[in-house]
Design an enzyme around this catalytic site. Structure first.
Site, PDB file in Angstrom:
ATOM      1  N   HIS A 120     -12.698 -23.827  39.698  1.00 45.27           N
ATOM      2  CA  HIS A 120     -14.117 -23.411  39.858  1.00 45.27           C
ATOM      3  C   HIS A 120     -14.477 -22.354  40.633  1.00 45.27           C
ATOM      4  O   HIS A 120     -15.492 -21.701  40.636  1.00 45.27           O
ATOM      5  CB  HIS A 120     -14.883 -24.887  40.434  1.00 45.27           C
ATOM      6  CG  HIS A 120     -14.811 -25.972  39.616  1.00 45.27           C
ATOM      7  ND1 HIS A 120     -15.786 -26.337  38.737  1.00 45.27           N
ATOM      8  CD2 HIS A 120     -13.942 -27.014  39.618  1.00 45.27           C
ATOM      9  CE1 HIS A 120     -15.693 -27.539  38.031  1.00 45.27           C
ATOM     10  NE2 HIS A 120     -14.315 -27.938  38.556  1.00 45.27           N
ATOM     11  N   ARG A 121     -13.393 -21.975  41.321  1.00 40.90           N
ATOM     12  CA  ARG A 121     -13.737 -20.500  42.063  1.00 40.90           C
ATOM     13  C   ARG A 121     -13.665 -19.157  41.107  1.00 40.90           C
ATOM     14  O   ARG A 121     -14.225 -18.315  41.484  1.00 40.90           O
ATOM     15  CB  ARG A 121     -12.570 -20.688  43.025  1.00 40.90           C
ATOM     16  CG  ARG A 121     -12.751 -21.592  44.251  1.00 40.90           C
ATOM     17  CD  ARG A 121     -11.594 -21.391  45.029  1.00 40.90           C
ATOM     18  NE  ARG A 121     -10.186 -21.777  44.334  1.00 40.90           N
ATOM     19  CZ  ARG A 121      -9.191 -21.783  44.499  1.00 40.90           C
ATOM     20  NH1 ARG A 121      -8.861 -21.299  45.944  1.00 40.90           N
ATOM     21  NH2 ARG A 121      -8.066 -22.048  43.832  1.00 40.90           N
TER      22      ARG A 121
END
Length: 66
Positions: A39-40
């Site tokens: 998700h980063r």
């Protein structure tokens, strides 16, 4: 694993009955897909669009020729 940002999992296809437009059972092939991603690096909406597009290509392989 450090260089990987996404993993697409494809499992075994299976036959199952799903209702058609009139509610009658229709035998179809189902291919479960799963997508794990960092998700980063990847936005969730982009990942969902990718998975939806990929599922559409598998459903109609003629689209891959264009």
């Amino acid at each position: 694993n450090a260089p990987e940002v996404a993993i697409l999992g494809v499992t075994r296809a299976r036959q199952c009955f799903l209702p058609d437009g009139e509610g009658r059972p229709d035998l179809r092939s189902m291919l479960p897909l799963s997508l794990s991603y960092d998700h980063r690096v990847i936005n969730g909406a982009d990942a969902a669009r990718f998975l939806s597009h990929y599922a559409g290509l598998i459903a109609d392989p003629r689209r891959m020729l264009v």
